[in-house]
Design a protein around this motif. Structure first.
Motif, PDB file in Angstrom:
ATOM      1  N   TYR A   1       1.009  -1.424   0.360  1.00 42.04           N
ATOM      2  CA  TYR A   1       0.290  -0.338  -0.156  1.00 42.04           C
ATOM      3  C   TYR A   1       0.953   1.305   0.141  1.00 42.04           C
ATOM      4  O   TYR A   1       0.594   2.429  -0.378  1.00 42.04           O
ATOM      5  CB  TYR A   1      -1.239  -0.140   1.391  1.00 42.04           C
ATOM      6  CG  TYR A   1      -2.266  -1.354   1.417  1.00 42.04           C
ATOM      7  CD1 TYR A   1      -2.373  -1.691   0.174  1.00 42.04           C
ATOM      8  CD2 TYR A   1      -1.541  -2.208   2.464  1.00 42.04           C
ATOM      9  CE1 TYR A   1      -3.563  -3.030   0.089  1.00 42.04           C
ATOM     10  CE2 TYR A   1      -2.402  -3.555   2.405  1.00 42.04           C
ATOM     11  CZ  TYR A   1      -3.501  -3.527   1.711  1.00 42.04           C
ATOM     12  OH  TYR A   1      -4.557  -4.774   1.794  1.00 42.04           O
ATOM     13  N   ALA A   2       1.908   1.214  -0.014  1.00 45.00           N
ATOM     14  CA  ALA A   2       3.017   2.146  -0.512  1.00 45.00           C
ATOM     15  C   ALA A   2       2.490   3.401  -1.308  1.00 45.00           C
ATOM     16  O   ALA A   2       3.441   4.397  -0.903  1.00 45.00           O
ATOM     17  CB  ALA A   2       4.585   2.124  -0.217  1.00 45.00           C
ATOM     18  N   GLY A   3       1.848   2.747  -2.599  1.00 44.65           N
ATOM     19  CA  GLY A   3       1.520   3.405  -3.124  1.00 44.65           C
ATOM     20  C   GLY A   3       0.863   4.275  -3.055  1.00 44.65           C
ATOM     21  O   GLY A   3       0.321   5.096  -3.867  1.00 44.65           O
ATOM     22  N   LEU A   4      -0.337   4.438  -3.037  1.00 47.17           N
ATOM     23  CA  LEU A   4      -1.776   4.747  -2.481  1.00 47.17           C
ATOM     24  C   LEU A   4      -1.493   6.016  -2.073  1.00 47.17           C
ATOM     25  O   LEU A   4      -2.762   6.650  -2.443  1.00 47.17           O
ATOM     26  CB  LEU A   4      -2.350   3.615  -1.603  1.00 47.17           C
ATOM     27  CG  LEU A   4      -2.495   2.147  -2.272  1.00 47.17           C
ATOM     28  CD1 LEU A   4      -3.676   2.164  -1.528  1.00 47.17           C
ATOM     29  CD2 LEU A   4      -3.423   2.177  -3.543  1.00 47.17           C
ATOM     30  N   GLY A   5      -0.935   6.477  -1.527  1.00 44.48           N
ATOM     31  CA  GLY A   5      -0.870   7.696  -0.835  1.00 44.48           C
ATOM     32  C   GLY A   5      -0.167   8.967  -1.536  1.00 44.48           C
ATOM     33  O   GLY A   5      -1.595   9.651  -1.656  1.00 44.48           O
TER      34      GLY A   5
ATOM     35  N   VAL B   1      -7.842  13.892 -16.829  1.00 52.28           N
ATOM     36  CA  VAL B   1      -8.089  12.883 -17.607  1.00 52.28           C
ATOM     37  C   VAL B   1      -5.955  12.261 -17.033  1.00 52.28           C
ATOM     38  O   VAL B   1      -5.778  11.585 -16.806  1.00 52.28           O
ATOM     39  CB  VAL B   1      -7.586  13.119 -18.879  1.00 52.28           C
ATOM     40  CG1 VAL B   1      -6.826  12.244 -19.734  1.00 52.28           C
ATOM     41  CG2 VAL B   1      -9.131  13.207 -19.520  1.00 52.28           C
ATOM     42  N   MET B   2      -5.453  13.871 -16.778  1.00 52.74           N
ATOM     43  CA  MET B   2      -4.009  13.517 -16.614  1.00 52.74           C
ATOM     44  C   MET B   2      -3.833  13.001 -15.349  1.00 52.74           C
ATOM     45  O   MET B   2      -3.305  12.240 -14.800  1.00 52.74           O
ATOM     46  CB  MET B   2      -3.101  14.820 -16.569  1.00 52.74           C
ATOM     47  CG  MET B   2      -1.860  14.686 -16.011  1.00 52.74           C
ATOM     48  SD  MET B   2      -0.741  16.135 -17.077  1.00 52.74           S
ATOM     49  CE  MET B   2      -1.145  17.486 -15.318  1.00 52.74           C
ATOM     50  N   GLY B   3      -4.197  13.329 -14.528  1.00 53.23           N
ATOM     51  CA  GLY B   3      -4.245  12.992 -12.869  1.00 53.23           C
ATOM     52  C   GLY B   3      -5.093  11.803 -13.039  1.00 53.23           C
ATOM     53  O   GLY B   3      -4.182  10.809 -11.933  1.00 53.23           O
ATOM     54  N   LEU B   4      -6.376  11.234 -13.154  1.00 47.90           N
ATOM     55  CA  LEU B   4      -7.198  10.062 -12.830  1.00 47.90           C
ATOM     56  C   LEU B   4      -5.782   8.912 -14.169  1.00 47.90           C
ATOM     57  O   LEU B   4      -5.819   7.995 -13.395  1.00 47.90           O
ATOM     58  CB  LEU B   4      -8.076   9.448 -13.915  1.00 47.90           C
ATOM     59  CG  LEU B   4      -9.334  10.796 -13.255  1.00 47.90           C
ATOM     60  CD1 LEU B   4     -10.406  10.535 -14.002  1.00 47.90           C
ATOM     61  CD2 LEU B   4      -9.601  10.571 -11.684  1.00 47.90           C
ATOM     62  N   ALA B   5      -4.972   9.132 -14.900  1.00 44.61           N
ATOM     63  CA  ALA B   5      -4.518   7.554 -15.489  1.00 44.61           C
ATOM     64  C   ALA B   5      -3.268   7.903 -14.374  1.00 44.61           C
ATOM     65  O   ALA B   5      -2.751   6.572 -14.249  1.00 44.61           O
ATOM     66  CB  ALA B   5      -3.876   8.601 -17.193  1.00 44.61           C
ATOM     67  N   ALA B   6      -2.635   8.616 -14.365  1.00 46.59           N
ATOM     68  CA  ALA B   6      -1.397   8.528 -13.195  1.00 46.59           C
ATOM     69  C   ALA B   6      -2.193   7.773 -12.375  1.00 46.59           C
ATOM     70  O   ALA B   6      -0.999   7.561 -11.464  1.00 46.59           O
ATOM     71  CB  ALA B   6      -1.180   9.985 -13.087  1.00 46.59           C
ATOM     72  N   GLY B   7      -3.105   8.112 -11.641  1.00 49.48           N
ATOM     73  CA  GLY B   7      -3.760   7.811 -10.277  1.00 49.48           C
ATOM     74  C   GLY B   7      -3.609   6.324 -10.594  1.00 49.48           C
ATOM     75  O   GLY B   7      -3.042   5.677  -9.527  1.00 49.48           O
ATOM     76  N   ILE B   8      -4.026   5.987 -11.499  1.00 46.44           N
ATOM     77  CA  ILE B   8      -4.856   4.451 -12.150  1.00 46.44           C
ATOM     78  C   ILE B   8      -2.437   3.731 -11.750  1.00 46.44           C
ATOM     79  O   ILE B   8      -2.333   2.617 -10.922  1.00 46.44           O
ATOM     80  CB  ILE B   8      -5.114   4.120 -13.450  1.00 46.44           C
ATOM     81  CG1 ILE B   8      -6.423   4.465 -13.036  1.00 46.44           C
ATOM     82  CG2 ILE B   8      -5.075   2.554 -13.350  1.00 46.44           C
ATOM     83  CD1 ILE B   8      -7.104   4.846 -14.040  1.00 46.44           C
ATOM     84  N   GLY B   9      -2.112   4.804 -12.699  1.00 46.40           N
ATOM     85  CA  GLY B   9      -0.962   3.706 -12.608  1.00 46.40           C
ATOM     86  C   GLY B   9       0.313   3.376 -11.585  1.00 46.40           C
ATOM     87  O   GLY B   9       0.868   3.020 -11.535  1.00 46.40           O
ATOM     88  N   GLY B  10      -0.084   5.146 -10.733  1.00 50.19           N
ATOM     89  CA  GLY B  10       0.457   4.912  -9.508  1.00 50.19           C
ATOM     90  C   GLY B  10       0.057   3.813  -8.402  1.00 50.19           C
ATOM     91  O   GLY B  10       0.640   3.735  -7.791  1.00 50.19           O
ATOM     92  N   ALA B  11      -1.287   3.297  -8.505  1.00 46.54           N
ATOM     93  CA  ALA B  11      -1.744   2.958  -7.113  1.00 46.54           C
ATOM     94  C   ALA B  11      -1.344   1.038  -8.271  1.00 46.54           C
ATOM     95  O   ALA B  11      -0.912   0.519  -7.222  1.00 46.54           O
ATOM     96  CB  ALA B  11      -3.506   2.589  -7.821  1.00 46.54           C
ATOM     97  N   LEU B  12      -1.262   1.114  -9.576  1.00 47.86           N
ATOM     98  CA  LEU B  12      -0.550  -0.343  -9.467  1.00 47.86           C
ATOM     99  C   LEU B  12       0.817  -0.802  -9.754  1.00 47.86           C
ATOM    100  O   LEU B  12       0.846  -1.098  -9.610  1.00 47.86           O
ATOM    101  CB  LEU B  12      -0.922  -0.731 -11.137  1.00 47.86           C
ATOM    102  CG  LEU B  12      -2.244  -0.605 -11.975  1.00 47.86           C
ATOM    103  CD1 LEU B  12      -2.067  -0.179 -13.577  1.00 47.86           C
ATOM    104  CD2 LEU B  12      -3.285  -2.063 -11.583  1.00 47.86           C
ATOM    105  N   ALA B  13       1.319   0.345  -9.546  1.00 48.16           N
ATOM    106  CA  ALA B  13       3.051   0.610  -9.668  1.00 48.16           C
ATOM    107  C   ALA B  13       3.387  -0.242  -7.706  1.00 48.16           C
ATOM    108  O   ALA B  13       4.385  -0.869  -8.163  1.00 48.16           O
ATOM    109  CB  ALA B  13       3.510   2.457  -8.890  1.00 48.16           C
TER     110      ALA B  13
END
Length: 400
Positions: free
Chosen positions: A30-34, A349-361
Motif C-alpha cells: 500500500y506504499a504507493g496509495l498515498g 484525465v492526466m491525474g486519473l491516468a497517473a492515479g491508476i498508474g501509481g496504484a498499480l505501481a
C-alpha cells in the motif's frame, strides 16, 4: 512566487509520501496509495477549479487548490500521529490540491501570451517551480528536529514546511496576481470582436468534447496523460526501492531533488523548442527521453546508484518535454472561452491516468519488482511517440 511556494509545499511531502504510507499501513503493498490518492486528488480538484476559474477568474481558482492542500497537510500530520491509513488517504486526496494549482498556473501564463511565444511563456511558469521543488525534498533532513520539537512522527515533519508554503502561496496570489489573466484575456478578446466572444465554459464534459473534436488538442492531452503516467509510476516507488536497499533519507531526498530538477529547470528551453519546432516534435523527443530513463531505472540495483540518479533525472526531463508540448498543443487548439473547461478536463484525465498508474505501481513492485515496473512504464513512453505520428490535424467539429 506562488509556484515557488507551492513547489516547496508539494515537494516537501513527495520524498516521504510512500514511506509514510508504508509505515502507517504496515505493508509495502500500500506504499504507493498515498501518492496515488494525491494524484487522484489533483485530478478531482481540477473540476471545481475549472468551474470557479470560468466564473470568477484564475485567482480564486488557483487559491482553492492551495487551501484544500493546506487542509490535506494537516490531515497527513494527524494520520501519522494516530496511525490511521484511512485518514492518510483522505488527506492525500486533499493534498493533491497543490498539484492542481501548480498545474493550472501554467495555463494562467498562456492566457495573455503572444501565440508565437506561448510555449516559452507557459514554460517560464513551469520553470519557477524549480526553486521550491528542488528545495522541498532537501527539507526532509532539517524536518527531523522540527518533528522532534513538535512531538510528531519523523515522517510527518516535512508537511510542517508544506503548511507554511501553502499559506504564503495563497497570500501572494490574492495580493499580486492582478489583473486576473483569464478575465483580462476575455476583455481583450471582446474588445477585438464583441460578437465573437460568448460565455466562458468551465464544464468538464464540454471540455472533453472540445478536445475530442480537435486532433491537436487530443494529441496534447494524450501526451500530457501518458507522460504523467510514466513519470508518476516510477517516481512514487523510487524512495521505497532505495529504502529497501538501505539508502538513508538524505540520499533519497537528493535523488528526488535531481528528478525534480529535471522536471522543471530546463522547461524554458523546452518552451522555446516548442515555439520553434512545434509541439508534436517536442512530444516525440520527450517520448525518447522517457524510454531511456525507464530503461536506466529498470537496470538500477536497490539503494543508491548513479544509474538510478541518471534515470530519475532523465525521467523528469522527459516529463518536462511532454508537459510543455502537450499543454501548448492543447491551449493553441482551443478558443479562449473554451479553455477553462478543456484545461480542467485535460488535468482530470492526466491525474486519473497517473492515479491508476501509481496504484498499480505498488502492486507491481510487491508482486514482481521495481525493474518490472520501469519496463512497463517504458511501453507507455513509446505510446506517446506513436500518438504523435498518428494524430494529424483536420477541420475541428463544432461543439454545442
Amino acid at each position: 512566487m506562488s509556484q515557488v511556494l507551492g513547489g516547496v509545499s508539494l515537494a516537501s511531502g513527495v520524498a516521504v509520501g510512500a514511506l509514510l504510507a508504508e509505515q502507517v499501513s504496515g505493508s509495502p503493498t500500500y506504499a504507493g496509495l498515498g501518492s496515488t490518492f494525491q494524484v487522484l486528488g489533483s485530478a478531482l480538484i481540477a473540476i471545481p477549479m475549472a468551474r470557479l476559474s470560468a466564473a470568477r477568474g484564475r485567482r480564486p481558482g488557483l487559491a482553492l487548490g492551495y487551501v484544500l492542500s493546506f487542509v490535506g497537510a494537516l490531515g497527513l500530520i494527524a494520520s501519522g500521529i494516530v496511525g490511521s491509513f484511512a485518514l492518510l488517504l483522505v488527506a492525500s486526496l486533499l493534498f493533491g490540491g497543490s498539484t492542481a494549482s501548480n498545474n493550472q498556473a501554467r495555463y494562467a501564463a498562456a492566457d495573455l501570451a503572444n501565440p508565437a511565444h506561448r510555449g516559452r511563456d507557459l514554460s517560464l511558469v513551469v520553470w519557477a517551480t524549480t526553486i521550491g521543488s528542488v528545495l522541498g525534498p532537501n527539507l526532509v533532513g532539517p524536518s527531523e528536529p522540527v518533528s522532534r520539537l513538535l512531538g510528531i512522527p519523523r515522517l510527518t515533519g516535512p508537511f510542517v514546511f508544506s503548511l507554511v508554503g501553502l499559506t504564503l502561496a495563497v497570500l501572494v496570489l490574492f495580493v499580486r496576481l492582478r489583473p486576473d489573466p483569464l478575465v483580462e484575456a476575455r476583455r481583450r478578446a471582446a474588445d477585438l470582436d464583441p460578437h465573437a466572444v460568448g460565455p466562458t465554459h468551465g464544464s468538464i464534459g464540454r471540455g472533453l468534447r472540445v478536445i475530442a473534436a480537435r486532433p491537436q488538442a487530443l494529441l496534447g492531452v494524450i501526451t500530457l496523460a501518458l507522460g504523467h503516467v510514466t513519470m508518476v509510476s516510477v517516481m512514487v516507488m523510487t524512495p521505497l526501492h532505495m529504502r529497501h536497499g538501505h539508502a538513508d533519507l538524505t540520499i533519497i531526498g537528493f535523488v528526488i531533488s535531481m528528478h525534480i530538477l529535471g522536471m522543471f529547470a530546463f522547461s524554458p528551453l523546452t518552451g522555446m523548442a516548442v515555439d520553434r519546432l512545434g509541439g508534436r516534435t517536442v512530444a516525440m523527443v520527450g517520448s525518447g527521453i522517457l524510454v531511456v530513463a525507464t530503461l536506466l531505472a529498470s537496470t538500477a540495483p536497490m539503494g543508491h546508484s548513479n544509474r538510478l540518479l541518471a534515470g530519475l533525472f532523465l525521467l523528469g526531463l522527459g516529463w518536462s518535454c511532454t508537459l510543455v508540448s502537450g499543454s501548448t498543443l492543447l491551449t493553441s487548439a482551443v478558443p479562449t472561452t473554451e479553455r477553462p473547461g478543456a484545461q480542467g478536463a485535460s488535468d482530470l484525465v492526466m491525474g486519473l491516468a497517473a492515479g491508476i498508474g501509481g496504484a498499480l505501481a505498488g502492486v507491481v513492485v510487491d508482486r514482481a519488482s521495481f525493474h518490472a515496473l520501469a519496463l512497463g512504464a517504458l511501453v507507455v513512453a513509446v505510446a506517446i511517440g506513436v500518438a504523435a505520428l498518428v494524430l494529424r490535424d483536420r477541420e475541428p467539429v463544432s461543439v454545442r
